[in-house]
Design an enzyme around this catalytic site. Structure first.
Site, PDB file in Angstrom:
ATOM      1  N   GLU A  28      21.431   2.440 -68.634  1.00 56.96           N
ATOM      2  CA  GLU A  28      20.861   3.570 -68.578  1.00 56.96           C
ATOM      3  C   GLU A  28      20.914   3.670 -67.312  1.00 56.96           C
ATOM      4  OE1 GLU A  28      17.208   4.825 -70.619  1.00 56.96           O
ATOM      5  OE2 GLU A  28      17.837   4.890 -72.300  1.00 56.96           O
ATOM      6  N   HIS A  86      17.719  10.576 -66.398  1.00 56.59           N
ATOM      7  CA  HIS A  86      18.514   9.285 -66.528  1.00 56.59           C
ATOM      8  C   HIS A  86      19.656   9.202 -68.015  1.00 56.59           C
ATOM      9  CE1 HIS A  86      15.555   9.930 -69.940  1.00 56.59           C
ATOM     10  NE2 HIS A  86      16.172   8.799 -70.922  1.00 56.59           N
TER      11      HIS A  86
HETATM   12 ZN   LIG Z   1      15.733   7.785 -73.188  1.00 55.97          ZN
END
Ligand SMILES: [Zn+2]
Length: 137
Positions: A28, A86
């Site tokens: 991420e 994100h």
């Molecule tokens: Zn998330």
């Protein structure tokens, strides 16, 4: 009854965030958005890229150092922290249960990019997770 807000980003902001998400894959990626807000919208003026300090494909952590730098920088520019970004490398752009917990302590819009769907979605946590419109200029 809350007023439906939207978050506004430029095409350039979107490109920067999408590239950041692609470069961090399979993990991420994360960033902080600076700008101004009023009763109807969150207007993004700058994107502050941060490092996922505990790299993971299903989680992100913004270090305290990055957070402090972001708040200092936004103050210097007379802007607010208006959003947390994100990416979800392998899932849809919807907050995970962990995201939800952090949304409680960071009550700003959360912008999530899904690498699989190539789409941006934004949410704010009130009594429930409320989707807000993402407008790209
Ligand atoms: Zn998330």
């Amino acid at each position: 009854m809350t007023l439906q807000k939207k978050i506004v980003l430029s095409k350039n902001h979107i490109d920067i965030l999408r590239n950041h998400a692609k470069q961090n894959k399979p993990n991420e990626s994360c960033a902080i958005l600076f700008g101004k807000s009023d009763s109807s919208q969150f207007l993004t003026s700058d994107v502050f890229l941060t490092k996922n300090s505990e790299p993971s494909p299903v989680n992100f952590t913004i270090s305290n150092d990055d957070l402090i730098r972001a708040y200092e920088e936004s103050e210097k520019r007379n802007l607010e922290v208006i959003g947390i970004f994100h990416s979800h490398p392998d899932s849809i752009a919807y907050p995970s249960s962990t995201d939800r917990q952090y949304m409680e302590v960071n009550p700003v819009p959360w912008i999530i990019y899904s690498n699989t769907k190539d789409e941006f979605r934004a949410y704010i946590l009130e009594s429930a997770i409320i989707p807000i419109d993402v407008t790209i200029l």
